[in-house]
Design a protein around this motif. Structure first.
Motif, PDB file in Angstrom:
ATOM      1  N   UNK A 123      20.805  81.722  46.012  1.00 36.85           N
ATOM      2  CA  UNK A 123      20.555  83.163  45.816  1.00 36.85           C
ATOM      3  C   UNK A 123      20.974  83.618  44.415  1.00 36.85           C
ATOM      4  N   UNK A 124      22.190  83.277  44.009  1.00 34.75           N
ATOM      5  CA  UNK A 124      22.674  83.759  42.707  1.00 34.75           C
ATOM      6  C   UNK A 124      22.282  82.858  41.540  1.00 34.75           C
ATOM      7  N   UNK A 125      22.501  81.536  41.653  1.00 35.53           N
ATOM      8  CA  UNK A 125      22.215  80.697  40.471  1.00 35.53           C
ATOM      9  C   UNK A 125      20.763  80.748  40.011  1.00 35.53           C
ATOM     10  N   UNK A 126      19.821  81.027  40.904  1.00 34.98           N
ATOM     11  CA  UNK A 126      18.412  80.991  40.519  1.00 34.98           C
ATOM     12  C   UNK A 126      17.989  82.259  39.764  1.00 34.98           C
ATOM     13  N   UNK A 135       6.406  85.922  38.866  1.00 38.61           N
ATOM     14  CA  UNK A 135       6.035  85.982  40.289  1.00 38.61           C
ATOM     15  C   UNK A 135       7.241  86.437  41.100  1.00 38.61           C
ATOM     16  N   UNK A 136       7.017  86.991  42.278  1.00 39.95           N
ATOM     17  CA  UNK A 136       8.144  87.431  43.101  1.00 39.95           C
ATOM     18  C   UNK A 136       8.960  86.244  43.632  1.00 39.95           C
ATOM     19  N   UNK A 137      10.238  86.499  43.874  1.00 38.94           N
ATOM     20  CA  UNK A 137      11.094  85.440  44.437  1.00 38.94           C
ATOM     21  C   UNK A 137      11.604  85.885  45.798  1.00 38.94           C
ATOM     22  N   UNK A 138      11.664  84.937  46.698  1.00 33.99           N
ATOM     23  CA  UNK A 138      12.097  85.201  48.077  1.00 33.99           C
ATOM     24  C   UNK A 138      13.188  84.204  48.438  1.00 33.99           C
ATOM     25  N   UNK A 139      14.069  84.645  49.339  1.00 30.45           N
ATOM     26  CA  UNK A 139      15.117  83.749  49.825  1.00 30.45           C
ATOM     27  C   UNK A 139      14.717  83.225  51.202  1.00 30.45           C
ATOM     28  N   UNK A 140      14.910  81.926  51.367  1.00 29.42           N
ATOM     29  CA  UNK A 140      14.724  81.350  52.698  1.00 29.42           C
ATOM     30  C   UNK A 140      16.106  81.274  53.333  1.00 29.42           C
ATOM     31  N   UNK A 141      16.364  82.199  54.270  1.00 27.02           N
ATOM     32  CA  UNK A 141      17.679  82.292  54.906  1.00 27.02           C
ATOM     33  C   UNK A 141      17.664  81.417  56.151  1.00 27.02           C
ATOM     34  N   UNK A 142      18.625  80.487  56.256  1.00 24.77           N
ATOM     35  CA  UNK A 142      18.521  79.465  57.308  1.00 24.77           C
ATOM     36  C   UNK A 142      19.373  79.769  58.551  1.00 24.77           C
ATOM     37  N   UNK A 143      19.880  80.999  58.645  1.00 23.98           N
ATOM     38  CA  UNK A 143      20.695  81.308  59.822  1.00 23.98           C
ATOM     39  C   UNK A 143      20.135  82.548  60.521  1.00 23.98           C
ATOM     40  N   UNK A 144      20.951  83.137  61.381  1.00 21.78           N
ATOM     41  CA  UNK A 144      20.524  84.289  62.182  1.00 21.78           C
ATOM     42  C   UNK A 144      20.543  85.588  61.363  1.00 21.78           C
ATOM     43  N   UNK A 215      18.416  91.538  44.398  1.00 26.90           N
ATOM     44  CA  UNK A 215      17.617  91.252  43.195  1.00 26.90           C
ATOM     45  C   UNK A 215      16.392  90.396  43.498  1.00 26.90           C
ATOM     46  N   UNK A 216      16.269  89.970  44.744  1.00 24.25           N
ATOM     47  CA  UNK A 216      15.079  89.199  45.127  1.00 24.25           C
ATOM     48  C   UNK A 216      14.077  90.130  45.814  1.00 24.25           C
ATOM     49  N   UNK A 217      12.866  89.600  46.038  1.00 25.20           N
ATOM     50  CA  UNK A 217      11.799  90.455  46.573  1.00 25.20           C
ATOM     51  C   UNK A 217      11.700  90.457  48.095  1.00 25.20           C
ATOM     52  N   UNK A 218      12.408  89.558  48.736  1.00 19.03           N
ATOM     53  CA  UNK A 218      12.351  89.532  50.199  1.00 19.03           C
ATOM     54  C   UNK A 218      13.141  88.355  50.733  1.00 19.03           C
ATOM     55  N   UNK A 219      13.353  88.377  52.041  1.00 14.81           N
ATOM     56  CA  UNK A 219      14.100  87.298  52.705  1.00 14.81           C
ATOM     57  C   UNK A 219      13.293  86.846  53.917  1.00 14.81           C
ATOM     58  N   UNK A 243      19.147  99.368  50.151  1.00 18.19           N
ATOM     59  CA  UNK A 243      18.504  98.708  49.009  1.00 18.19           C
ATOM     60  C   UNK A 243      18.210  97.226  49.184  1.00 18.19           C
ATOM     61  N   UNK A 244      18.367  96.725  50.411  1.00 22.10           N
ATOM     62  CA  UNK A 244      18.013  95.311  50.603  1.00 22.10           C
ATOM     63  C   UNK A 244      16.502  95.148  50.521  1.00 22.10           C
ATOM     64  N   UNK A 245      16.023  94.008  50.075  1.00 22.75           N
ATOM     65  CA  UNK A 245      14.566  93.787  50.097  1.00 22.75           C
ATOM     66  C   UNK A 245      14.115  93.566  51.545  1.00 22.75           C
TER      67      UNK A 245
END
Ligand code: UDP
Ligand code: UDP
Length: 477
Positions: A123-126, A135-144, A215-219, A243-245
């Protein structure tokens, strides 16, 4: 599949471990099914064989749609970083510190990207990289979604503390009340490294990532309305943090054809399936603590005794090392020949990596004793199998609460973290019986299975979200 020239092009940046790779590649498959072109950026070398095998299977299943790019990470000297002697944590840290090497890789792509989807551990280093991209960036969240709300909220909680630099051990208090989230999170459910005295990399990561999520476009999250609708809505409506995406509940991600292991490489799975075929419907307990949690030696004997005493047939996966490449010991040496033969009278015990979704989908399997890794939970829910959760660490107590609240399983809360004490065989047997002969649980698990199938089926929530995003990306191209 024919890929049109102007197809949407999505890049995935993965991290390590099957708990991250499995859902990432399943999400990539969703985009592939919708005709997108996919570039997989894979940190190399991978930690486990299971990971490299799975990546090869996806790439050979979609030779015209998937491009694999090796991201050669710069090895770290393990003695210079505090990664708790865990090869996966070392890999996360190595990837994080190699992220600057990605810019030339990304700018050399032959077609421009419509979106990049990045593993949760980046999330942060990228950010410095994606901020320079178009292009937009999205996080792939692997938990609940419950865990996501914790990640998003704790930095806000810290900032509201009058102490100049409050430490998690103080601002967490007895419980965290996250706005919009049902039931507070007791201190005892917080991942233990977060509460350790001093400052460690995990605390820093959680606090920094919670702030940077915006700071990302979605999760993307492997969850869905019937399972965690309230939490997903609270996140999207700004109740947890403003303010969360957008948080896209695209779960439960489906197991895909590319995951099928070729006949000649099936190993223990061939006879496991034959053994299951001979068992009555719903009569087998499946026990596994995930792809990277070794079964603690001091717990093995009582686990065996509990399984023998519970009265059900069982399929027990014992992991002797965290990393499959290092698995050399014999199970019999660990269990002892007497116990091993008693175990074999009642069930099956293996130490190999198994095809978990095949096992959970087999009609003979009626219950799953799991550590509560989010993939294991959602895979079990997709198959309508009753769950008994025994959290071992990390986010697993958050996931256990989700399972308990949705009434598809039970949480052996009195066992606390699996690493804290040895649970006696008789207690294990009691809890397994409670899970296996629990009719209300079975009814609820069946209903949730239906809801899960709808969510990821044709016209379901996953498809609607993906189609909408593809349209949006095309419009913005
Ligand atoms: N898995 C598997 N076979 C095994 C162990 C694990 O297929 O022998 C898969 C499992 O189906 C899941 C993933 O590995 O998709 C483990 O992820 P989870 O989030 O459940 O737990 P973790 O291993 O990350 O703690
Ligand atoms: N963790 C850590 N350092 C890292 C990454 C993770 O200490 O760089 C630990 C921490 O103990 C936390 C847990 O990892 O509780 C959550 O990550 P994990 O990899 O277990 O998540 P999963 O693979 O189950 O999604």
């Amino acid at each position: 599949m024919h890929v049109p020239e102007a197809a949407v092009h999505v890049a995935f940046l993965t991290s390590a471990g099957m708990g991250h790779l499995n859902p990432c590649l399943r999400l990539a498959s969703v985009f592939l099914r919708h005709g997108c072109k996919v570039t997989l950026i894979i940190p190399k070398p991978t930690v486990t064989l299971a990971e490299s095998n799975l990546i090869s299977r996806l790439c050979s299943s979609f030779p015209h749609q998937v491009t694999q790019i090796d991201f050669n990470i710069t090895p770290l000297d393990p003695t210079t970083v505090n990664t708790a002697n865990d090869p996966f944590f070392l890999q996360y840290e190595t990837i994080r510190r190699s992220v600057h090497l990605l810019s030339p890789i990304l700018s050399s792509l032959s077609t421009s990207l419509s979106a990049i989807i990045v593993d949760v551990f980046l999330i942060s280093p990228i950010l410095p990289i994606v901020e320079k991209m178009f292009c937009p960036s999205y996080i792939h969240f692997t938990s609940s979604a419950r865990m996501l709300s914790f990640l998003a909220y704790v930095s806000v909680l810290a900032d509201s503390d009058p102490a100049a630099q409050p430490h998690p051990s103080t601002f967490v208090g007895d419980a965290i009340h996250i706005p919009g989230i049902t039931l507070p999170i007791p201190r005892s459910s917080v991942p233990p490294p977060f509460l350790l005295e001093g400052v460690n990399s995990f605390q820093r990561m959680i606090m920094e990532d919670g702030r940077n999520l915006k700071k990302h476009d979605g999760v993307f999250i492997n969850s869905f309305e019937e399972l965690e609708g309230d939490a997903i809505a609270a996140l999207n409506e700004g109740k947890v943090v403003r303010g969360l995406p957008p948080v896209y509940g695209i779960g439960p991600l489906m197991t895909c054809e590319f995951e099928n292991v070729d006949e000649g490489e099936k190993g223990c799975m061939s006879w496991i399936v034959e053994w299951l075929n001979e068992r009555a419907e719903g009569s087998v307990v499946y026990v596994s603590l995930g792809n990277r949690t070794e079964t603690r030696r001091e717990q093995i004997k009582d686990m065996a005794l509990g399984l023998i005493e519970c009265g059900y047939s069982f399929l027990w996966v014992v992991k002797l090392t965290r990393v499959d490449r290092e698995e050399k010991e014999d199970l019999e040496d660990v269990l002892g020949s007497e116990l091993m033969s008693k175990v074999r009278e009642k069930g099956v015990v293996v130490k190999e990596f198994v095809e978990q979704t095949k096992i959970l989908g087999h009609p003979a399997v009626g219950g799953f004793v799991t550590h509560g890794g989010w993939n294991s939970v959602t895979e079990s829910i997709r198959e309508g199998v009753n769950i008994l959760i025994w959290p071992q660490g990390a986010d697993q107590k958050f996931n256990a609460e989700v399972v308990r609240m949705s009434r598809v399983g039970i949480w052996a809360e009195e066992w606390s973290w699996g690493t804290q004490k040895v649970v006696e065989g008789k207690d294990i047997a009691k809890r397994i019986k409670e899970m296996m002969c629990n009719e209300p649980l079975r009814v609820k698990a069946g209903e949730m299975k239906e809801a899960a199938r709808k969510a990821c089926g044709i016209g379901g929530s996953c498809e609607l979200i993906i189609k909408r995003l593809i349209k949006e990306w095309k419009r913005n191209a």
